[in-house]
Design a protein around this motif. Structure first.
Motif, PDB file in Angstrom:
ATOM      1  N   GLU A 194     -28.083   1.279  27.092  1.00 47.65           N
ATOM      2  CA  GLU A 194     -26.912   1.292  26.218  1.00 47.65           C
ATOM      3  C   GLU A 194     -25.938   2.397  26.635  1.00 47.65           C
ATOM      4  OE1 GLU A 194     -28.390   1.583  22.255  1.00 47.65           O
ATOM      5  OE2 GLU A 194     -28.988  -0.535  22.149  1.00 47.65           O
ATOM      6  N   HIS A 197     -24.222   1.250  29.831  1.00 43.82           N
ATOM      7  CA  HIS A 197     -23.213   0.224  29.557  1.00 43.82           C
ATOM      8  C   HIS A 197     -21.958   0.836  28.946  1.00 43.82           C
ATOM      9  CE1 HIS A 197     -26.628  -2.968  29.398  1.00 43.82           C
ATOM     10  NE2 HIS A 197     -26.153  -2.813  30.623  1.00 43.82           N
ATOM     11  N   LEU A 198     -22.132   1.834  28.092  1.00 42.78           N
ATOM     12  CA  LEU A 198     -20.979   2.512  27.516  1.00 42.78           C
ATOM     13  C   LEU A 198     -20.178   3.230  28.605  1.00 42.78           C
ATOM     14  CD1 LEU A 198     -19.318   3.425  25.092  1.00 42.78           C
ATOM     15  CD2 LEU A 198     -20.942   5.308  24.764  1.00 42.78           C
ATOM     16  N   THR A 201     -18.295   0.647  30.622  1.00 43.79           N
ATOM     17  CA  THR A 201     -17.124   0.146  29.907  1.00 43.79           C
ATOM     18  C   THR A 201     -15.968   1.132  29.999  1.00 43.79           C
ATOM     19  OG1 THR A 201     -18.520  -1.107  28.372  1.00 43.79           O
ATOM     20  CG2 THR A 201     -16.263  -0.639  27.669  1.00 43.79           C
ATOM     21  N   ASP A 212     -14.107  -3.835  25.022  1.00 47.03           N
ATOM     22  CA  ASP A 212     -14.857  -2.891  24.199  1.00 47.03           C
ATOM     23  C   ASP A 212     -16.329  -2.828  24.569  1.00 47.03           C
ATOM     24  OD1 ASP A 212     -12.567  -2.287  22.736  1.00 47.03           O
ATOM     25  OD2 ASP A 212     -12.913  -3.945  21.344  1.00 47.03           O
ATOM     26  N   ASN A 213     -16.789  -3.763  25.412  1.00 42.84           N
ATOM     27  CA  ASN A 213     -18.187  -3.773  25.837  1.00 42.84           C
ATOM     28  C   ASN A 213     -18.278  -4.432  27.207  1.00 42.84           C
ATOM     29  OD1 ASN A 213     -18.341  -6.707  25.370  1.00 42.84           O
ATOM     30  ND2 ASN A 213     -18.310  -6.143  23.189  1.00 42.84           N
ATOM     31  N   ASP A 216     -17.035  -8.169  27.406  1.00 43.55           N
ATOM     32  CA  ASP A 216     -15.581  -8.275  27.334  1.00 43.55           C
ATOM     33  C   ASP A 216     -14.930  -7.816  28.638  1.00 43.55           C
ATOM     34  OD1 ASP A 216     -15.763  -9.225  24.777  1.00 43.55           O
ATOM     35  OD2 ASP A 216     -15.218  -7.337  23.802  1.00 43.55           O
TER      36      ASP A 216
END
Length: 277
Positions: A194, A197-198, A201, A212-213, A216
């Motif tokens: 997580e 992934h942040l 992004t 936003d993720n 997307d």
């Protein structure tokens, strides 16, 4: 087939293969953690079928699919129907392969209602081409879980018989479909993933790709490259974002897949082909 993110694709794209049908379920309770020495490379990379050796898998699949299609044609002919072999090239949208697929669709549409039902039963073991009746579902869903899983589908009609006759390079994925989905859910939901992934992004946002993720961002990236064809967009920085994400996810995936291999070793060694480098 071009598979940029090999491990992830092996769990989702392969599900589109003709003989490996299945349905998504919620992730099961995690199995007890096994003590395992984490390797630098996933043990799944030593086998074909998991997306790590795409070129070899595609080549073997093409050979196997040719044999399956020959079997299906003979099987359907014996049942009293015509059948045109499909192309093994699943990326092709035109040419001989697509024409043969259309020929089967046109042939079925030319049949009477009763003959079309018999055609579907002979081909897939189901009376309709796009699903099954409630009675068929009750009969085929032997474990009563509300879906037709790999083993229940096995052997149905000429398609299922061909899959049994030539199991193929991706059979191991069909047998371990639910376990692989649970594995992927475990990986992507980990705090480390997580966080990665942040960071990805934010990196892509800084490179000019909105979202936003991760989903997307990648969807917008496809739009920019393939649909909008934005010639003014400089996407060279996105490569660094991809490389950073790959580097962050790699140890998480390797550790999880090492445990997965130990838990499912007997099935993998029985049904997967060892990759010869």
């Amino acid at each position: 087939m071009n598979r940029r993110y090999a491990p992830a694709v092996s769990m989702f794209v392969l599900a589109a293969l003709v003989f490996l049908g299945g349905y998504v379920r919620a992730a099961a309770e995690p199995s007890p953690q096994l003590a395992v020495e984490v390797p630098t490379e996933s043990p799944l990379a030593q086998y074909l079928g998991f997306g790590y050796n795409a070129d070899e898998e595609d080549a073997q699949y093409a050979l196997e699919e040719g044999l399956r299609q020959d079997f299906i044609k003979e099987c359907m002919n014996e049942a009293g129907f015509k059948y045109w072999q499909r192309s093994a090239d699943m990326d092709s949208l035109e040419g001989e392969g697509q024409g043969r697929l259309d020929s089967n669709q046109e042939y079925r549409r030319s049949l009477s209602a009763d003959a079309a039902k018999a055609y579907s039963l002979a081909l897939s073991g189901r009376s309709v081409s796009d699903g099954m009746t409630e009675d068929e579902m009750k009969e085929l869903d032997t474990n009563g879980d509300g879906r037709i899983d790999f083993e229940e589908r096995s052997g149905l009609g000429c398609l299922g018989q061909a899959a049994n006759q030539v199991p193929g390079v991706f059979r191991v994925v069909g047998l371990l479909r639910e376990e692989l989905r649970d594995l992927n859910a475990e990986i992507v939901s980990s705090p480390e993933a997580e966080s990665a992934h942040l960071a990805y992004t934010r990196c892509m946002n800084a490179a000019g790709v909105e979202g936003d993720n991760v989903d997307d961002v990648r969807s917008n990236l496809v739009d920019m490259v393939l649909i909008e064809e934005d010639e003014s967009a400089d996407l060279s920085e996105t490569t660094k974002c991809d490389e950073a994400l790959d580097a962050a996810i790699h140890p998480i995936r390797v550790e999880a897949e090492a445990r997965f291999f130990l838990e499912n070793r007997s099935v993998i060694e029985q049904h997967a082909t060892k990759f010869s480098r």
